[in-house]
Write a protein that holds these residues in place. Structure first.
Motif, PDB file in Angstrom:
ATOM      1  N   VAL A 137       0.842  -1.207   0.000  1.00 57.37           N
ATOM      2  CA  VAL A 137       0.000   0.000   0.000  1.00 57.37           C
ATOM      3  C   VAL A 137       0.871   1.248   0.000  1.00 57.37           C
ATOM      4  CG1 VAL A 137      -1.669   1.333   1.352  1.00 57.37           C
ATOM      5  CG2 VAL A 137      -1.951  -1.132   1.125  1.00 57.37           C
ATOM      6  N   SER A 138       1.953   1.218   0.791  1.00 54.00           N
ATOM      7  CA  SER A 138       2.891   2.347   0.828  1.00 54.00           C
ATOM      8  C   SER A 138       3.462   2.629  -0.550  1.00 54.00           C
ATOM      9  CB  SER A 138       4.018   2.040   1.824  1.00 54.00           C
ATOM     10  OG  SER A 138       5.060   2.980   1.726  1.00 54.00           O
ATOM     11  N   ASN A 139       3.848   1.582  -1.268  1.00 56.89           N
ATOM     12  CA  ASN A 139       4.383   1.749  -2.617  1.00 56.89           C
ATOM     13  C   ASN A 139       3.359   2.375  -3.553  1.00 56.89           C
ATOM     14  OD1 ASN A 139       7.059   0.855  -2.502  1.00 56.89           O
ATOM     15  ND2 ASN A 139       6.450  -1.283  -2.554  1.00 56.89           N
TER      16      ASN A 139
ATOM     17  N   ASP B 222      -6.120   6.061 -13.623  1.00 60.23           N
ATOM     18  CA  ASP B 222      -7.075   5.011 -13.270  1.00 60.23           C
ATOM     19  C   ASP B 222      -6.350   3.705 -12.958  1.00 60.23           C
ATOM     20  OD1 ASP B 222      -9.901   3.897 -13.198  1.00 60.23           O
ATOM     21  OD2 ASP B 222      -9.038   2.660 -14.784  1.00 60.23           O
ATOM     22  N   LYS B 223      -5.330   3.396 -13.753  1.00 63.80           N
ATOM     23  CA  LYS B 223      -4.548   2.176 -13.519  1.00 63.80           C
ATOM     24  C   LYS B 223      -3.845   2.232 -12.165  1.00 63.80           C
ATOM     25  CE  LYS B 223      -0.668  -0.482 -15.398  1.00 63.80           C
ATOM     26  NZ  LYS B 223       0.371  -0.544 -16.458  1.00 63.80           N
ATOM     27  N   LEU B 224      -3.242   3.375 -11.859  1.00 68.62           N
ATOM     28  CA  LEU B 224      -2.560   3.527 -10.576  1.00 68.62           C
ATOM     29  C   LEU B 224      -3.552   3.482  -9.414  1.00 68.62           C
ATOM     30  CD1 LEU B 224      -0.039   6.361 -11.533  1.00 68.62           C
ATOM     31  CD2 LEU B 224       0.511   3.967 -11.120  1.00 68.62           C
ATOM     32  N   SER B 225      -4.725   4.097  -9.601  1.00 72.27           N
ATOM     33  CA  SER B 225      -5.752   4.089  -8.554  1.00 72.27           C
ATOM     34  C   SER B 225      -6.273   2.682  -8.305  1.00 72.27           C
ATOM     35  CB  SER B 225      -6.913   5.012  -8.939  1.00 72.27           C
ATOM     36  OG  SER B 225      -6.491   6.354  -9.012  1.00 72.27           O
ATOM     37  N   ARG B 226      -6.488   1.934  -9.393  1.00 72.17           N
ATOM     38  CA  ARG B 226      -6.949   0.553  -9.240  1.00 72.17           C
ATOM     39  C   ARG B 226      -5.908  -0.296  -8.505  1.00 72.17           C
ATOM     40  NH1 ARG B 226     -11.239  -1.192 -12.493  1.00 72.17           N
ATOM     41  NH2 ARG B 226     -12.075   0.432 -13.856  1.00 72.17           N
ATOM     42  N   SER B 227      -4.649  -0.067  -8.849  1.00 64.96           N
ATOM     43  CA  SER B 227      -3.582  -0.807  -8.196  1.00 64.96           C
ATOM     44  C   SER B 227      -3.538  -0.487  -6.707  1.00 64.96           C
ATOM     45  CB  SER B 227      -2.243  -0.471  -8.850  1.00 64.96           C
ATOM     46  OG  SER B 227      -1.194  -1.184  -8.270  1.00 64.96           O
ATOM     47  N   TYR B 228      -3.715   0.801  -6.381  1.00 56.16           N
ATOM     48  CA  TYR B 228      -3.747   1.217  -4.973  1.00 56.16           C
ATOM     49  C   TYR B 228      -4.935   0.578  -4.258  1.00 56.16           C
ATOM     50  CZ  TYR B 228      -4.644   4.149  -0.907  1.00 56.16           C
ATOM     51  OH  TYR B 228      -4.893   4.580   0.368  1.00 56.16           O
ATOM     52  N   ARG B 229      -6.121   0.617  -4.893  1.00 56.36           N
ATOM     53  CA  ARG B 229      -7.319   0.051  -4.275  1.00 56.36           C
ATOM     54  C   ARG B 229      -7.159  -1.454  -4.037  1.00 56.36           C
ATOM     55  NH1 ARG B 229     -12.786   0.408  -7.641  1.00 56.36           N
ATOM     56  NH2 ARG B 229     -11.588  -1.084  -8.891  1.00 56.36           N
ATOM     57  N   LYS B 230      -6.563  -2.138  -5.018  1.00 54.14           N
ATOM     58  CA  LYS B 230      -6.362  -3.584  -4.901  1.00 54.14           C
ATOM     59  C   LYS B 230      -5.483  -3.916  -3.697  1.00 54.14           C
ATOM     60  CE  LYS B 230      -4.312  -7.503  -7.383  1.00 54.14           C
ATOM     61  NZ  LYS B 230      -3.608  -7.915  -8.624  1.00 54.14           N
ATOM     62  N   GLU B 231      -4.362  -3.194  -3.549  1.00 55.26           N
ATOM     63  CA  GLU B 231      -3.455  -3.470  -2.439  1.00 55.26           C
ATOM     64  C   GLU B 231      -4.065  -3.067  -1.096  1.00 55.26           C
ATOM     65  OE1 GLU B 231      -0.958  -5.270  -2.682  1.00 55.26           O
ATOM     66  OE2 GLU B 231      -0.759  -5.310  -4.858  1.00 55.26           O
ATOM     67  N   TRP B 232      -4.844  -1.973  -1.109  1.00 54.82           N
ATOM     68  CA  TRP B 232      -5.508  -1.545   0.124  1.00 54.82           C
ATOM     69  C   TRP B 232      -6.505  -2.604   0.592  1.00 54.82           C
ATOM     70  CZ3 TRP B 232      -5.259   2.188   3.784  1.00 54.82           C
ATOM     71  CH2 TRP B 232      -6.360   2.334   4.612  1.00 54.82           C
ATOM     72  N   MET B 233      -7.314  -3.117  -0.335  1.00 53.89           N
ATOM     73  CA  MET B 233      -8.303  -4.126   0.030  1.00 53.89           C
ATOM     74  C   MET B 233      -7.621  -5.412   0.517  1.00 53.89           C
ATOM     75  SD  MET B 233     -11.100  -2.608  -0.239  1.00 53.89           S
ATOM     76  CE  MET B 233     -12.130  -4.032   0.127  1.00 53.89           C
TER      77      MET B 233
ATOM     78  N   TRP C 207      -6.233  -8.925   5.479  1.00 47.83           N
ATOM     79  CA  TRP C 207      -5.328  -9.456   6.507  1.00 47.83           C
ATOM     80  C   TRP C 207      -5.551  -8.767   7.844  1.00 47.83           C
ATOM     81  CZ3 TRP C 207      -3.395 -13.927   5.787  1.00 47.83           C
ATOM     82  CH2 TRP C 207      -3.012 -14.360   4.502  1.00 47.83           C
ATOM     83  N   SER C 208      -5.805  -7.466   7.823  1.00 49.79           N
ATOM     84  CA  SER C 208      -5.994  -6.724   9.067  1.00 49.79           C
ATOM     85  C   SER C 208      -7.262  -7.173   9.798  1.00 49.79           C
ATOM     86  CB  SER C 208      -6.059  -5.223   8.787  1.00 49.79           C
ATOM     87  OG  SER C 208      -4.829  -4.759   8.262  1.00 49.79           O
ATOM     88  N   HIS C 209      -8.328  -7.433   9.028  1.00 52.11           N
ATOM     89  CA  HIS C 209      -9.615  -7.757   9.650  1.00 52.11           C
ATOM     90  C   HIS C 209      -9.767  -9.232   9.984  1.00 52.11           C
ATOM     91  CE1 HIS C 209     -11.489  -3.838   9.555  1.00 52.11           C
ATOM     92  NE2 HIS C 209     -11.048  -3.657   8.330  1.00 52.11           N
TER      93      HIS C 209
END
Length: 595
Positions: free
Chosen positions: A204-206, A239-250, A255-257
């Motif tokens: 997510v940091s990346n 959009d590609k970068l945002s999708r990549s960010y959303r994917k890693e965040w989810m 794992w967190s939940h």
């Protein structure tokens, strides 16, 4: 280089290391008195809170069976007082620690910004500015929760566990062992999830860094994007970068939940075990209803700190991923810095000597090799030659923006590597092609290089370059607020302001790097008086692609083949009919001028 691209993840190979938290705690050490007070308040808050189940036990086992109304009212009052004191002390602790945490964040951000100010041009050459910006703003904000409440909550919840365990063993050591039976299961699950979470939050940091880098680049270059109608392509990239960010965040959220339902389930099973063991298996001497009720509350309270600690572990894992990046920046070597015994360079006359200078931006690819020349005090030197030959590199080395691979640069016989950067650069005046205008008033920008200058001196500098009348015609004159990067000003006006700024600084050595390239003919006529004023009595280096502007320089250096291949006045070089002659002739034909 790969790290200079917005869509390339930054490598970070080190495992989860508590040393990053330990280093963060060195900042906390500055506020140890307030932290000690916070911990003390937390201890008393915990004790008051843990009195409640004991009061319930006495009410069930004694006051209610004996119908002792007075004792029941007394116990009820004691319960209300315990709850009030627990909440009050916790609230006071929270206020103290919030202030401490924000002070720590302030200190980290201050250190980070101050360090960035010292880093050499090379650091900024190799990284998108968005990836630097995200470290100062986003990453520091992301560790704010850790520093504000995370560390003190970790201490508090750990103490909570110790006190709860003590109270449980005091009430019933057999049932206390039942409660503790779930702890090994909890530890095994945590060990499995820890690395998974860290890797997920590091990803997510990346993606955050990549997204910010592209966003910064897109905003700065929005005019070019619109000129070339790149809006759709840019939107697709974003959009590609945002999708990549959303994917890693989810993925990180998954794992967190996984932690809290696991802890809840363990706590529920253990709580059931307390009732079963206490009321069923203790057949010969079953535990009293009050003891079971108290232990039921304690079992829930025991796993609540474990749940909180597991959530804090999420915060720690996330924060460590950001702390690694923050400390990585703080640990970045300041390549161009003062030596321990560096001295102040005295007021210079302006003699500049390059003594066998070799320099490269990348290893084994030299831009300059064994370059030697001498510029006399007050002499004006023009640097010409093909793009990428090293003209700007030469003037950057005079200002010591980079370290040399080999050789020396001397000013008035003093090696500039042995003097302080501040004393050196205060005597340098540098005009760039892109004249940067800061947010602030017009007067602030003009005095930027010499804050102690009087307003009258600033007015005179502006009159010399012909910008005074324009400034006075603005609504607020010299107090007019400039927009970011001087939006609303023409490129020529920006450069005139930069010229006034340089005149006011009164440098002994002057560098003009394509400083007149964006000025029209009319503005250039106004500027000529300012140029003559600037060049008079100063050592100057002039880089210009418009060769007609440097004909009056004392000497011209033709920079090529990792050094200077021709030197002389305009007339001398034209008579040689070498590289300068061919460049000047070709440009004159192209511009339709008469040589």
């Amino acid at each position: 280089m790969a790290r200079n691209k917005f869509d390339i993840d930054e490598e970070l190979e080190s495992p989860f290391e508590w040393r990053h938290l330990k280093r963060a705690l060195t900042y906390a050490g500055r506020y140890k008195k307030n932290i000690a007070l916070g911990i003390t308040l937390s201890v008393f808050s915990i004790i008051f809170s843990l009195l409640v189940p004991l009061i319930v036990q006495h009410a069930i086992d004694k006051a209610i069976p004996e119908k002792d109304t007075q004792l029941l009212l007394l116990l009820g009052g004691g319960m209300l007082l315990s709850i009030f004191m627990s909440v009050f002390l916790a609230q006071r602790r929270s206020m103290i620690m919030t202030k401490v945490g924000q002070n720590i964040i302030y200190d980290i951000r201050e250190d980070l910004f101050a360090h960035l100010q010292k880093l050499s041009f090379e650091y900024y050459d190799n990284r998108p500015h968005g990836k630097i910006l995200v470290r100062v703003v986003n990453y520091v904000n992301s560790v704010s929760d850790l520093m504000t409440n995370g560390i003190i909550n970790f201490v508090m919840e750990s103490l909570n566990l110790v006190f709860i365990a003590a109270f449980m063993f005091f009430v019933s050591w057999e049932l206390a062992l039942v409660v503790l039976a779930g702890v090994p299961v909890f530890i095994i699950i945590m060990m499995f999830l820890k690395n998974k979470q860290r890797r997920a939050w590091q990803a997510v940091s990346n993606k955050t860094s990549n997204l910010n880098a592209y966003l910064h680049e897109s905003i700065v270059g929005v005019k070019i994007s619109q000129i070339f109608t790149r809006e759709k392509e840019n939107a697709a990239i974003f959009d590609k970068l945002s999708r990549s960010y959303r994917k890693e965040w989810m993925r990180a959220m998954v794992w967190s939940h996984l932690i809290w339902p696991t802890v809840d389930n363990i706590a529920g099973i253990v709580r059931g075990g307390v009732y079963i063991v206490g009321l069923v298996f203790f057949i010969s001497s079953p535990a009293s209803l009050g003891v079971v009720a108290a232990m039921s509350q304690y079992s829930w309270r025991f796993y609540q700190p474990l749940l909180n600690l597991s959530n804090l572990m999420n915060v720690f894992i996330t924060a460590v991923a950001y702390l690694e990046r923050i400390f990585e920046t703080l640990d970045e070597d300041v390549l161009v810095t003062d030596k321990e015994d560096a001295s102040q360079i005295p007021d210079v006359k302006g003699e500049v000597v390059f003594d066998n200078v070799t320099f490269s931006y990348e290893k084994d690819i030299n831009v300059l090799e064994n370059l030697s020349f001498t510029v006399n005090s007050g002499e004006s030197i023009a640097l010409v030659g093909p793009t990428g030959a090293g003209k700007t590199t030469i003037v950057n080395l005079v200002s010591r923006f980079y370290n040399l691979n080999d050789g020396r640069v001397l000013i008035d016989g003093t090696d500039i590597a042995n003097v302080t950067l501040s004393s050196l650069r205060k005597q340098m005046g540098i005009m760039l092609q892109d004249s940067f205008i800061f947010s602030g008033t017009m007067m602030f920008n003009i005095k930027y290089g010499r804050r102690d200058a009087t307003d009258e001196e600033a007015y005179e500098a502006c009159r010399i370059v012909g910008i005074d009348e324009y400034i006075r015609g603005l609504k607020d004159g010299y107090n007019t607020e400039m927009k970011e990067r001087g939006a609303g000003l023409s490129q020529g006006q920006k450069q005139l302001i930069a010229f006034a700024r340089t005149i006011l600084a009164n440098p002994r050595i002057l560098v003009l790097d394509e400083a007149t390239s964006s000025i029209d003919a009319k503005t250039e006529r106004y500027l000529q008086e300012g140029l003559n004023y600037l060049l008079k009595g100063r050592t100057s280096f002039v880089i210009a692609h418009r060769l007609s502007t440097i004909r009056n320089c004392d000497r011209i250096f033709y920079v090529s083949e990792k050094g200077i291949t021709e030197t002389g006045s305009h007339d001398e070089l034209m008579a040689k009919q070498g590289d300068y002659y061919r460049l000047y002739t070709a440009q004159s034909i192209e511009l339709g001028a008469v040589v």
